[in-house]
Scaffold this active site. Structure first.
Site, PDB file in Angstrom:
ATOM      1  N   HIS A 136       0.815  -1.226   0.000  1.00  0.00           N
ATOM      2  CA  HIS A 136       0.000   0.000   0.000  1.00  0.00           C
ATOM      3  C   HIS A 136       0.844   1.270   0.000  1.00  0.00           C
ATOM      4  CE1 HIS A 136      -4.067  -1.688   0.706  1.00  0.00           C
ATOM      5  NE2 HIS A 136      -3.429  -2.629   1.365  1.00  0.00           N
TER       6      HIS A 136
ATOM      7  N   LYS B 109      -8.454  13.485   4.700  1.00  0.00           N
ATOM      8  CA  LYS B 109      -7.597  12.292   4.621  1.00  0.00           C
ATOM      9  C   LYS B 109      -6.527  12.414   5.693  1.00  0.00           C
ATOM     10  CE  LYS B 109      -6.751  13.358   0.323  1.00  0.00           C
ATOM     11  NZ  LYS B 109      -6.941  12.166  -0.494  1.00  0.00           N
TER      12      LYS B 109
ATOM     13  N   LYS C 124       0.564  14.188   0.683  1.00  0.00           N
ATOM     14  CA  LYS C 124      -0.831  14.414   0.294  1.00  0.00           C
ATOM     15  C   LYS C 124      -1.106  15.891   0.032  1.00  0.00           C
ATOM     16  CE  LYS C 124      -2.439  10.314   2.776  1.00  0.00           C
ATOM     17  NZ  LYS C 124      -3.037   9.525   1.681  1.00  0.00           N
TER      18      LYS C 124
ATOM     19  N   LYS D  55     -15.135   7.511  -2.908  1.00  0.00           N
ATOM     20  CA  LYS D  55     -16.335   7.835  -2.122  1.00  0.00           C
ATOM     21  C   LYS D  55     -16.930   9.161  -2.576  1.00  0.00           C
ATOM     22  CE  LYS D  55     -14.104   5.364   1.567  1.00  0.00           C
ATOM     23  NZ  LYS D  55     -13.021   5.517   2.534  1.00  0.00           N
TER      24      LYS D  55
ATOM     25  N   THR E 239      -8.900   5.914  -1.479  1.00  0.00           N
ATOM     26  CA  THR E 239     -10.289   5.460  -1.628  1.00  0.00           C
ATOM     27  C   THR E 239     -11.263   6.601  -1.353  1.00  0.00           C
ATOM     28  OG1 THR E 239     -10.282   4.641   0.652  1.00  0.00           O
ATOM     29  CG2 THR E 239      -9.833   3.045  -1.100  1.00  0.00           C
TER      30      THR E 239
END
Length: 808
Positions: A352, A543, A549, A655, A651
């Site tokens: 991951h 997140k 990020k 969503k 993910t």
């Protein structure tokens, strides 16, 4: 399964399980009693499911994950039982509101981010697809932490999610396992005269299992088994009677620390050691339980891969490899070759992370002290592997050193990802781009040797929770338009696209989004005292907080936008609400500083009359599944802005897409596949691609870039001058140094101008409501690929080699 039955069972549990009546029962008592009533109905299916698996001696998938971010179960279980209306009617008879009752449930503290939420979605899909499966994890006493904000700064508090009990779990002490640490290894003579090894002198703790039912939408109810640590001797009466009260419970405290919290802070050696012990505790309990279950119906160890597939969700469970080898060789007397064949065929590994520094490795001296037999087995695996690789690649010592399970030079480490790759039958990435990076870069050496082991399975999310439960109004519209087949066949959402030019349908979607925005605005006002304008564009980035990020890039854009409002009275942008939610790891100082900057910027922007009605910023604390269920249906713009080549998948992007938000994002992770589905015309793509990053990095000069862009320079200057820190000019100096002195490793300044231009396109599109709603519809209609049902079916077919169980 009737209204009358639920009413009767609810009253029974209130009176006989909780010893309360209508005068003494608290709202939480009512929640607990009703949860027990629902659990009773689940239990019938649960027991029938397990009996059918046993009758057919089905091959099981055992999904091992250190995280399962399952959120709240009452509403989700009722949805999967198709009993929502029944519950509403039963509770109405007692004057209880079903939606209010559900809010008394606490989110289970079993995970932190995408890894755990993915695991929860996959368990849901395994049950829905009628696969014989079981999840294994840890029953953390306090989760990771509960995030509170004080003076704009993250403060970690214990997440005491179990303090009021947990009605969904059932303790199974009869299946307790014993776990050993420390000691040493002795050479012994076996009964047949051969030499073997024995692990002796170790300290012992116990693992107590707790089972949770995982309800599918069709027939199956599978099990999530969680382990809690207990001392084998919890109380020393002799010490206690001698007045040594702390010493009397010392072993109890030491043992229970193993499952107190998720991801203990590993900035100290004691924290690192606790993490390693926690992972082995989890692995030892889970694997030995798997083997116990295998022995119940089977006798030939060589058939284990035909009856069990042990899936490693990241490297946290990678100690399964040496533990399974240890049991098969030391306890079951298999030869090394036979044990190796069984171990390799029975295991698979999902990666991951792309960041090399995030790949787990453990100091050799620590493992030698805590797990001496396991290190011995790892050394032997490595010896045999390196002998094979040296013959295959003669004269290439650099390659051999990269592939070794042991990192040499200075302090020696065991490389857990290398161990998982070498020792299992399958390695997979979680998005198309991520898998290509694994094959062509991060694990290229291994792919050269075993290309057939490498797979891609793009992540997915369960539509039962993330659309049917989280967004009931949109779900109802979809059901009325195309029927409810999409709940288990998400690709049927494609049928919606024929309404893309239907003004009435688009208007209905717009009204639902506005209603969801109003609901979220009401919650934010109540919880934070911040007023949000439901007519504004809801721009959302939620997140885990990490520099790659690039939440910081979004903050810099907010500052740029604010500066425009301050300096140009004619600037009249689309009104925008910018929402952040994120937890930082307790020891991640820079991430915590970014959280503080978000709060400081929000305080200045929200207090300035020049920004009122045009720009609002809010940080929603303690991001968790139940909060995400409020945010996702209300979001209109989904921020997926990681540096290309850094995000494995994500993910949250799925969503948001499924709930009709449009993506502004880089060509990274699963954004690549989202782009393939919706095209340039239905998302806002910007920034460098992976190859651009690689090409620019050797010559990148962030300071030079800033000097050429006055608006970006002004944004950084406003931080430097203390505009957002009450004149404290040094507060955010570490952020400025990271961007300028240390050359902006995550290259957000390189993408910031492209990002700002993409945001201009967002504004222009939002001014055309019908176009925006049409793009929203296209995103919903084309989200079918991102179902966890599709992903789990791919795992079952290509990696686990299992089929659905046929129920009579």
């Amino acid at each position: 399964m009737s209204v009358a039955g639920l009413k009767e069972d609810f009253a029974h549990h209130l009176r006989y399980t909780l010893a309360k009546d209508k005068n003494t029962a608290t709202p939480r008592d009512r929640y607990t009693a009703f949860a027990y009533a629902i659990r009773d109905r689940i239990t019938e299916r649960w027991m029938k499911t397990q009996a059918e698996y046993h009758k057919q001696n089905s091959k099981y998938v055992y999904y091992l994950s250190l995280e399962f971010l399952i959120g709240r179960l009452l509403g989700n279980n009722v949805i999967n039982l198709k009993a929502d209306r029944m519950c509403n009617a039963a509770l109405r008879a007692f004057g209880i509101d079903w939606n209010t009752l559900r809010d008394f449930e606490t989110d289970a503290g079993l995970g932190n981010g995408g890894l755990g939420r993915l695991a929860a979605c996959y368990l849901d899909s395994m049950s829905t697809l009628d696969l014989a499966a079981m999840g294994y994890g840890i029953r953390y006493d306090y989760g990771i932490f509960r995030q509170t904000i004080k003076d704009g700064q993250q403060v970690e508090e214990p997440d005491a999610w179990l303090q009021n009990g947990y009605p969904w779990e059932i303790q199974r002490p009869e299946y307790a396992q014993t776990v050993k640490f420390g000691g040493h290894v002795e050479c012994v003579t076996k009964a047949d005269g051969s030499l073997g090894w024995k692990w002796v002198g170790a300290r012992e703790v116990q693992g107590i299992p707790y089972d949770l039912p995982i309800v599918g939408y069709k027939n199956a109810v599978n099990t999530l088994r969680l382990w809690s640590a207990r001392a084998t001797d919890e109380f020393d009466l002799v010490d206690f009677n001698q007045g040594s009260y702390l010493e009397a419970v010392e072993s109890k405290v030491r043992a229970e620390n193993l499952t107190k919290v998720l991801y203990p802070n590993d900035n100290t050696m004691a924290g690192k050691e606790l993490r390693l012990k926690q992972q082995y505790f989890f692995v030892c309990c889970s694997l030995n339980d798997i083997l116990r279950r295998f022995r119940a119906s089977n006798s030939d160890w060589k058939t284990l891969p035909d009856k069990a597939f042990i899936h490693l969700n990241e490297t946290h469970p990678a100690l399964v490899i040496p533990e399974l080898m240890r049991v098969l060789i030391d306890d079951e007397n298999l030869s090394w070759d036979d044990a190796w064949d069984v171990t390799r065929r029975a295991t698979g590994y999902t990666n991951h992370t792309i960041l090399p520094e995030a790949l787990e490795k453990w100091p050799v001296p620590m493992m030698e002290r805590l797990l001496p037999r396991h290190l011995q087995i790892i050394y032997e695996i490595n010896r045999r592997f390196l002998t094979e690789m040296s013959a295959r690649f003669p004269g290439d010592p650099e390659r051999i050193a990269r592939m070794s399970l042991i990192q040499e030079g200075g302090e020696r480490y065991v490389r857990m990802a290398n161990l998982a790759i070498v020792s299992s039958s399958s390695v997979n990435g979680v998005a198309k781009l991520h898998s290509e990076i694994l094959k062509n870069s991060l694990f290229r050496d291994f792919h050269d040797v075993w290309p057939e082991r490498f797979h891609n399975v793009t992540n997915g999310i369960t539509p039962r929770r993330w659309l049917l439960k989280a967004n009931p109004m949109l779900s109802l519209l979809v059901n009325e338009t195309i029927g409810d087949g999409w709940i288990t066949r998400l690709d049927e959402l494609a049928l919606l696209e024929k309404h893309a030019n239907d003004p009435e349908f688009l208007e209905a979607m717009g009204k639902i989004k506005r209603s969801n925005k109003c609901q979220l605005s009401g919650w934010v006002k109540k919880e934070l005292g911040v007023a949000l304008d439901p007519t504004a564009l809801f721009d959302v980035q939620v997140k885990r907080l990490h520099e790659y990020k690039r939440q910081l890039m979004a903050v810099l854009y907010v500052i740029m936008k604010y500066n425009r409002l301050v300096n140009d009275s004619s600037y009249d942008p689309v009104p925008r609400v910018v929402l952040f939610a994120a937890k930082s790891a307790p020891g991640y100082w820079m991430a915590k500083l970014i959280i503080r900057l978000i709060h400081d910027v929000a305080a200045v922007v929200n207090a300035d009359p020049r920004a009122r009605g045009k720009l609002t910023v809010a940080f929603l604390p303690d991001y968790r599944v139940s909060l995400a269920e409020k945010i996702m249906p209300a979001a209109e713009l989904s921020e997926q802005i990681s540096l290309a080549g850094m995000e494995a998948s994500g993910t949250g992007n799925m969503k948001f897409m499924m709930n009709g938000a449009l993506t502004i994002g880089t060509y990274d992770g699963a954004n690549v596949e989202i782009h393939e589905k919706v095209g340039d015309e239905n998302m806002f793509l910007f920034g460098m691609r992976t190859e651009d990053v690689a090409r620019l990095r050797p010559t990148y000069n962030s300071r030079e870039l800033v000097e050429k862009d006055p608006e970006i320079a002004a944004a950084l200057d406003s931080i430097r001058k203390g505009v957002f820190s009450s004149g404290d000019a040094g507060r955010y100096e570490p952020i400025l140094r990271s961007l300028l002195d240390y050359n902006d490793y995550y290259m957000l300044l390189a993408d910031l101008r492209s990002y700002a231009e993409a945001q201009d396109r967002v504004d222009a599109t939002y001014l055309q409501p019908e176009k925006w709603n049409r793009m929203s519809l296209v995103n919903v209609a084309r989200s079918g690929f991102f179902s966890s049902d599709r992903a789990v079916a791919e795992y079952a077919r290509n990696i686990w080699h299992v089929s659905p169980v046929m129920f009579g």
